[in-house]
Design a protein around this motif. Structure first.
Motif, PDB file in Angstrom:
ATOM      1  N   ARG A 117       0.833  -1.200   0.000  1.00  0.00           N
ATOM      2  CA  ARG A 117       0.000   0.000   0.000  1.00  0.00           C
ATOM      3  C   ARG A 117       0.878   1.264   0.000  1.00  0.00           C
ATOM      4  NH1 ARG A 117      -3.832  -0.144  -2.157  1.00  0.00           N
ATOM      5  NH2 ARG A 117      -2.924   1.630  -3.183  1.00  0.00           N
ATOM      6  N   ALA A 118       1.891   1.264   0.873  1.00  0.00           N
ATOM      7  CA  ALA A 118       2.742   2.457   1.001  1.00  0.00           C
ATOM      8  C   ALA A 118       3.474   2.735  -0.305  1.00  0.00           C
ATOM      9  CB  ALA A 118       3.736   2.254   2.150  1.00  0.00           C
ATOM     10  N   GLY A 119       3.995   1.680  -0.935  1.00  0.00           N
ATOM     11  CA  GLY A 119       4.737   1.849  -2.181  1.00  0.00           C
ATOM     12  C   GLY A 119       3.849   2.394  -3.285  1.00  0.00           C
ATOM     13  N   LEU A 120       2.666   1.829  -3.401  1.00  0.00           N
ATOM     14  CA  LEU A 120       1.747   2.258  -4.466  1.00  0.00           C
ATOM     15  C   LEU A 120       1.239   3.675  -4.209  1.00  0.00           C
ATOM     16  CD1 LEU A 120      -0.188  -1.101  -4.913  1.00  0.00           C
ATOM     17  CD2 LEU A 120       1.448  -0.081  -6.514  1.00  0.00           C
ATOM     18  N   ASP A 121       0.975   3.974  -2.946  1.00  0.00           N
ATOM     19  CA  ASP A 121       0.528   5.335  -2.619  1.00  0.00           C
ATOM     20  C   ASP A 121       1.610   6.357  -2.970  1.00  0.00           C
ATOM     21  OD1 ASP A 121      -1.891   4.408  -1.766  1.00  0.00           O
ATOM     22  OD2 ASP A 121      -1.479   4.579   0.385  1.00  0.00           O
ATOM     23  N   TYR A 122       2.878   5.976  -2.718  1.00  0.00           N
ATOM     24  CA  TYR A 122       3.982   6.872  -3.054  1.00  0.00           C
ATOM     25  C   TYR A 122       4.030   7.116  -4.568  1.00  0.00           C
ATOM     26  CZ  TYR A 122       8.665   8.546  -4.028  1.00  0.00           C
ATOM     27  OH  TYR A 122       9.726   9.282  -4.513  1.00  0.00           O
ATOM     28  N   VAL A 123       3.854   6.040  -5.333  1.00  0.00           N
ATOM     29  CA  VAL A 123       3.879   6.167  -6.800  1.00  0.00           C
ATOM     30  C   VAL A 123       2.781   7.118  -7.272  1.00  0.00           C
ATOM     31  CG1 VAL A 123       3.428   4.914  -8.960  1.00  0.00           C
ATOM     32  CG2 VAL A 123       4.986   3.943  -7.257  1.00  0.00           C
ATOM     33  N   ALA A 124       1.569   6.916  -6.743  1.00  0.00           N
ATOM     34  CA  ALA A 124       0.442   7.750  -7.178  1.00  0.00           C
ATOM     35  C   ALA A 124       0.667   9.211  -6.778  1.00  0.00           C
ATOM     36  CB  ALA A 124      -0.860   7.213  -6.585  1.00  0.00           C
TER      37      ALA A 124
ATOM     38  N   GLU B 298      -9.432   2.990 -12.772  1.00  0.00           N
ATOM     39  CA  GLU B 298      -9.256   2.229 -14.012  1.00  0.00           C
ATOM     40  C   GLU B 298      -7.981   1.389 -13.975  1.00  0.00           C
ATOM     41  OE1 GLU B 298     -11.479   1.921 -16.235  1.00  0.00           O
ATOM     42  OE2 GLU B 298     -12.864   3.529 -15.679  1.00  0.00           O
ATOM     43  N   ASN B 299      -7.427   1.208 -12.770  1.00  0.00           N
ATOM     44  CA  ASN B 299      -6.249   0.362 -12.621  1.00  0.00           C
ATOM     45  C   ASN B 299      -6.616  -1.082 -12.945  1.00  0.00           C
ATOM     46  OD1 ASN B 299      -3.620  -0.358 -11.767  1.00  0.00           O
ATOM     47  ND2 ASN B 299      -4.454  -1.040  -9.813  1.00  0.00           N
ATOM     48  N   VAL B 300      -5.838  -1.743 -13.803  1.00  0.00           N
ATOM     49  CA  VAL B 300      -6.120  -3.155 -14.057  1.00  0.00           C
ATOM     50  C   VAL B 300      -5.161  -4.076 -13.317  1.00  0.00           C
ATOM     51  CG1 VAL B 300      -7.255  -2.847 -16.288  1.00  0.00           C
ATOM     52  CG2 VAL B 300      -4.825  -3.302 -16.233  1.00  0.00           C
ATOM     53  N   ARG B 301      -3.984  -3.585 -12.973  1.00  0.00           N
ATOM     54  CA  ARG B 301      -3.027  -4.458 -12.284  1.00  0.00           C
ATOM     55  C   ARG B 301      -1.934  -3.643 -11.628  1.00  0.00           C
ATOM     56  NH1 ARG B 301      -2.085  -9.904 -12.566  1.00  0.00           N
ATOM     57  NH2 ARG B 301       0.021 -10.670 -12.220  1.00  0.00           N
ATOM     58  N   ASN B 302      -1.508  -4.097 -10.465  1.00  0.00           N
ATOM     59  CA  ASN B 302      -0.288  -3.590  -9.857  1.00  0.00           C
ATOM     60  C   ASN B 302       0.756  -4.689  -9.944  1.00  0.00           C
ATOM     61  OD1 ASN B 302      -2.580  -2.220  -7.759  1.00  0.00           O
ATOM     62  ND2 ASN B 302      -1.032  -0.907  -8.659  1.00  0.00           N
ATOM     63  N   PHE B 303       1.996  -4.285 -10.081  1.00  0.00           N
ATOM     64  CA  PHE B 303       3.065  -5.282 -10.033  1.00  0.00           C
ATOM     65  C   PHE B 303       4.325  -4.604  -9.544  1.00  0.00           C
ATOM     66  CE2 PHE B 303       5.682  -4.011 -13.651  1.00  0.00           C
ATOM     67  CZ  PHE B 303       4.789  -3.296 -14.434  1.00  0.00           C
ATOM     68  N   SER B 304       5.316  -5.405  -9.189  1.00  0.00           N
ATOM     69  CA  SER B 304       6.598  -4.805  -8.870  1.00  0.00           C
ATOM     70  C   SER B 304       7.700  -5.686  -9.428  1.00  0.00           C
ATOM     71  CB  SER B 304       6.761  -4.600  -7.365  1.00  0.00           C
ATOM     72  OG  SER B 304       6.679  -5.825  -6.707  1.00  0.00           O
ATOM     73  N   GLY B 305       8.828  -5.072  -9.651  1.00  0.00           N
ATOM     74  CA  GLY B 305       9.979  -5.785 -10.181  1.00  0.00           C
ATOM     75  C   GLY B 305      11.222  -5.369  -9.421  1.00  0.00           C
ATOM     76  N   LEU B 306      12.294  -6.116  -9.625  1.00  0.00           N
ATOM     77  CA  LEU B 306      13.545  -5.844  -8.913  1.00  0.00           C
ATOM     78  C   LEU B 306      14.610  -5.369  -9.888  1.00  0.00           C
ATOM     79  CD1 LEU B 306      13.671  -9.044  -6.673  1.00  0.00           C
ATOM     80  CD2 LEU B 306      12.869  -6.761  -6.025  1.00  0.00           C
ATOM     81  N   ARG B 307      15.207  -4.217  -9.593  1.00  0.00           N
ATOM     82  CA  ARG B 307      16.358  -3.773 -10.376  1.00  0.00           C
ATOM     83  C   ARG B 307      17.588  -4.497  -9.824  1.00  0.00           C
ATOM     84  NH1 ARG B 307      13.606   0.528  -8.262  1.00  0.00           N
ATOM     85  NH2 ARG B 307      12.727   2.101  -9.648  1.00  0.00           N
ATOM     86  N   ALA B 308      18.409  -5.007 -10.723  1.00  0.00           N
ATOM     87  CA  ALA B 308      19.608  -5.736 -10.274  1.00  0.00           C
ATOM     88  C   ALA B 308      20.729  -4.739  -9.992  1.00  0.00           C
ATOM     89  CB  ALA B 308      20.031  -6.742 -11.333  1.00  0.00           C
ATOM     90  N   VAL B 309      20.516  -3.870  -9.024  1.00  0.00           N
ATOM     91  CA  VAL B 309      21.498  -2.838  -8.695  1.00  0.00           C
ATOM     92  C   VAL B 309      22.685  -3.491  -7.976  1.00  0.00           C
ATOM     93  CG1 VAL B 309      21.896  -0.738  -7.354  1.00  0.00           C
ATOM     94  CG2 VAL B 309      19.697  -1.091  -8.500  1.00  0.00           C
TER      95      VAL B 309
END
Lengths: 481, 421
Positions: free
Chosen positions: A280-287, A301-312
């Motif tokens: 919730r916190a991450g998505l709220d920050y994005v919005a 109208e959101n159809v999907r949330n997702f997250s990915g990992l950057r290989a930093v």
């Protein structure tokens, strides 16, 4: 004995396989998941960056600019959705304006063509839905959008049809460095290979450490996203960035090649390697952050949330080259943004590096460098008519949100690298990717997979191993009790 | 190119009733376009009973209810095209379709009835965070797996949303041997029919957590755990109220959305309150000759009302065709508005001069109330009032304003709830 074993079937491994398969070499790709494109490749911003961000002289700068040109070429050749829509970096105050001028200079040094600094008026003329407080922008006409998993799948399919072997569900557990070759132990077998390309994404340091001393560490940075309905897809027409910060390129708003709108990512440093949950916190920050770019996004109208990992990694630049312990072990690590854009150029370079390390091989005369891939929705009416006459399965619409036909699902299941899961079909045919998110078509796609591959219905999985969808066949039960 | 007098898009309960009604009112050349391989729509997977109590005075199952209409088709000349997906509709009533036998083809119709039904809202629009493993289904999708395909979807279940499908699935999962641990509902009340709360939850001792929502979803491969939390009056989760459930299945019953992508592309104006077309008292949209009925127009609780509404659409589409497809004279049409305590009305507009006996208005209230009065005003003048013992958002209301009370009305008609306690 393989000439080359590539560990990791993400976009970097796929690119290396694509270029190496052009030569007379025996190669294989080893992947721990049950499909290709299962890590960072399937969960990122899907942007082809123009190349003004990286510091001149870095590997990131070099491969970004070359990669952007290569993706354009490959997408056309391999039927991968790609659109060169251009990008804007927005400036909202004097500091931002200074920064976009700096990015402009960098871009010129990196050889990025066509860069322009736009005034506030020019920016709003290009993108009327932006926040009107925008002061100006950097416009990069060569930036674009691509379907990252489709690019990866296409590269793998071409490699496969040219003899590259894919060993899926094959997590690597040990690597032994013998005098002139490596012995790679997976959960299934022992594989001998003269050379290794380590393209293991967020696990690249672990893989490297199995073979010798590893002088870098990966610290995954999680980014979360919203993917909105196609009815939001024309809110902006370019990839719209805010000014980059130390954490990365920040929250972007962009159309996708499928016509949706993507918003994200945030950056959560030092994330666990297997944690791709959204919060919730991450998505709220994005919005909240995206609201600086535009306030017109309708999140209902959101159809999907997702997250990915950057290989930093702990290094500033990509880590590409032979490991200290062996010239036959090539690391492709720390491939953070602009990794997707750079990947094809990295693949090309890996082939060069291997040659420099002593792996000489002629080019194959018979390399088949095309991929036939039908997308019903993109055909003209006449083409559709002809296609259905030849194969009536193309007249049977299975996914109603994206108008994906049974023909396209069968095409995926009969491809050189057939998927076995619902999401595998989704990534190839686009089923379940629309606004109903498979609520309607899942059972139908499920049935087609079971029938076509001869897998029991109850054994079909959604995505990664252990993701069965149904638990019991009630048709076999005695119901007359 | 095929030519028909009337094309009905959708062969579920709305499309069936509309087509039959148009046929019985004198239209011969009718086609029903259905994307599935059989008629009946979502009724086919609704194997529980309770359908048809109003219409037939019987408690039928979904397939039985549908069959009553399908049987009547046999004695008509109505054409049914199955496995046929409509790709596009234009405002001049040209329809582009695709199927396996005809390929890609077009249909030209004098009138069109939109009867595409609705789809389930899923995880995206409610912004549910967490992992994305398997075991998370929309309730209707799980219902299809179980009732049509014959595969059980899970063993320990949490359900989010207490709409009717969620309630029905709580019972269905229990009957198939699963343990339903909780039904969570973000609103302080259920949106389901009262009879379903009693028969599907209370009878099986399944707890209903009102003012609760899912705040965490754990399980990268298959679902392992769901956390629900109580929400405050702004629907924000209250820290410290978390309840954890170890489960392998989460069913979502979080609302239905009329499926109007075709209507929108055809330029048919949509009412943001219903997500369905704006219609007049004859069920005609703002686009001449395009009518709408059933769940594509507004989400119903009872199929009986879908059938009645669709018959009205079919009858009026027949009249429209018989009158030579003349554009309807909409001058002097009144606008029907929601007043206090009302969330939407259907129809949204009415031409009062053609109303025969009375004007039927369907609507939903915003909150539960008892001993209430539904007040109908023309501009500021009260023209009718209706007493109701019980009102709830989950139960669609209907009033019929007698023709004589509508005399002299113009401008707006407002429906509101007054006298609630």
């Amino acid at each position: 004995m393989y000439d080359v074993a590539i560990i990791g079937a993400g976009i970097c491994g796929a690119s290396a396989a694509y270029f190496l398969a052009q030569r007379k070499l025996k190669i294989c790709v080893i992947e721990k998941e049950n499909d290709v494109a299962m890590g960072t490749t399937k969960a990122n911003s899907a942007i082809v960056h123009a190349g003004y961000d990286p510091k001149p002289g870095t590997l990131m700068a070099r491969f970004n600019v070359r990669g952007a040109a290569l993706i354009k070429e490959l997408a056309a050749k391999l039927s991968v959705p790609y659109q060169q829509i251009g990008s804007l970096v927005l400036a909202f105050d004097d500091a931002d304006l200074k920064l976009i001028h700096k990015l402009y200079e960098r871009g010129v040094q990196n050889g990025v063509p066509g860069l322009q600094i736009l005034s506030a008026e020019e920016t709003l003329a290009k993108e009327p839905n932006l926040n009107p407080t925008v002061q100006g922008s950097l416009y990069a006409p060569t930036a674009g959008i691509v379907a990252p998993w489709e690019l990866c799948i296409a590269l793998c399919e071409v490699a496969a049809q040219n003899g590259c072997e894919f060993k899926l569900d094959s997590e690597v557990t040990a690597i032994e460095n013998r005098q002139d070759h490596f012995v790679i132990t997976t959960v299934n077998e022992k594989i001998e290979a003269k050379y290794i390309v380590n393209a293991a994404g967020v696990f690249a340091d672990k893989i490297c450490a199995m073979a010798g001393e590893c002088d870098f560490t990966i610290h995954p940075s999680k980014g979360q996203y919203y993917l909105l309905d196609k009815n939001q897809g024309d809110l902006v027409r370019h990839v719209v960035f805010q000014c980059p910060t130390a954490l990365g390129k920040g929250v972007l708003v962009s159309p996708t090649v499928e016509g949706n709108l993507i918003v994200g990512p945030n950056a959560e440093l030092d994330n666990q390697r297997d944690d791709v949950a959204t919060t919730r916190a991450g998505l709220d920050y994005v919005a909240a952050t995206a609201a600086k770019t535009t306030t017109k996004i309708n999140y209902r109208e959101n159809v999907r949330n997702f997250s990915g990992l950057r290989a930093v990694s702990d290094k500033d630049d990509f880590i590409i080259g032979p490991a200290a312990f062996s010239p036959r072990f090539i690391n492709v690590a720390g491939i953070k943004s602009p990794g997707l854009t750079a990947a094809p150029a990295i693949g090309e370079y890996v082939a060069e590096l291997l040659e420099n390390s002593g792996l000489k091989a002629e080019k194959k005369e018979s390399y088949i460098d095309i991929r036939k891939h039908i997308v019903f929705n993109r055909l003209t009416a006449e083409e559709k008519k002809k296609l259905i006459k030849e194969n009536p399965a193309y007249g049977n619409v299975i996914c109603r949100c994206n108008t994906v036909t049974e023909g396209e699902i069968l095409q995926a299941l009969r491809s050189p690298l057939p998927p076995r899961t619902l999401d595998g079909v989704k990534r190839r045919a686009g089923t379940g990717m629309g606004r109903c998110q498979g609520g309607f078509c899942s059972p139908r796609v499920h049935e087609i997979i079971s029938r076509e591959l001869g897998i029991p219905f109850e054994a079909v999985e959604l995505d990664r191993k252990g993701s069965r969808i149904v638990i019991r066949d009630m048709n076999k039960e005695d119901r007359n009790v | 190119m095929f030519e028909y007098d009337l094309a009905v898009i959708g062969g579920g309960p709305a499309g069936l009733a509309a087509a039959l009604s148009a046929y019985e009112n004198g239209i011969q050349k009718i086609v029903i376009l259905e994307r599935d391989v059989e008629l009946g729509g979502i009724l086919n997977q609704c194997i529980h009973n309770g359908f048809g109590l109003h219409r037939f005075g019987e408690e039928l199952t979904g397939p039985e209810y549908a069959q009553r209409f399908i049987d009547r088709l046999k004695d008509t000349a109505i054409t049914v095209m199955l496995g046929t997906m409509v790709l596009e509709l234009t405002s001049d009533k040209t329809i582009t379709c695709v199927n396996k036998t005809e390929g890609l083809f077009t249909i030209s119709a004098k009138a069109v009835i939109l009867a595409m039904g609705c789809r389930e809202r899923n995880r995206g629009p409610i912004g549910m965070p967490g992992d994305r493993g398997s075991g998370i289904f929309s309730a209707g999708c799980a219902q299809r797996y179980i009732n049509i395909d014959g595969y059980m979807v899970g063993s320990r279940v949490v359900i989010l949303g207490s709409g009717d499908i969620g309630l029905i699935m709580a019972r269905r999962m229990t009957l198939e041997g699963a343990k339903v641990l909780a039904v969570a509902e973000i609103m302080p009340h259920s949106n389901g029919l009262n009879r379903n709360i009693v028969q599907c939850l209370n009878d099986f001792g399944i707890p209903l957590y009102l003012s609760h929502t899912v705040t965490e979803v754990v399980g990268r491969s298959r679902l392992e755990k769901v956390v629900i939390s109580q929400v405050d009056s702004n629907f924000k989760p209250i820290p410290g109220t978390e309840k954890e459930f170890e489960c392998d299945t989460l069913l979502l019953s979080v609302g239905l959305i009329p499926e109007n992508e075709l209507s929108r592309k055809a330029g048919v104006p949509i009412d943001p309150r219903t997500n369905g077309a704006v219609v007049y008292d004859d069920m005609q949209t703002e686009t001449d000759g395009i009518f709408a009925c059933g769940n594509v127009l507004h989400v119903h609780d009872l199929v009986d009302f879908v059938s009645a509404e669709s018959e009205k659409a079919g009858r009026n589409a027949a009249e429209y065709i018989k009158n030579g497809c003349k554009p309807t004279d909409k001058t002097g049409a009144v606008v029907i508005q929601n007043g206090n305590g009302v969330s939407y009305t259907v129809p949204q507009k009415a031409v009062l001069s053609r109303v025969e006996k009375g004007l039927e208005i369907f609507f939903r209230v915003r909150q539960k109330s008892e001993k209430s009065v539904i007040e109908v005003k023309n501009n500021d003048r009260v023209i009718a009032a209706f007493k109701r013992d019980f009102l709830a958002p989950g139960e669609m209301e209907k009033i019929t304003i007698p023709k004589k009370l509508l005399e002299g009305c113009e401008g707006t008609i407002t429906v509101s709830v007054g006298g609630a306690k």
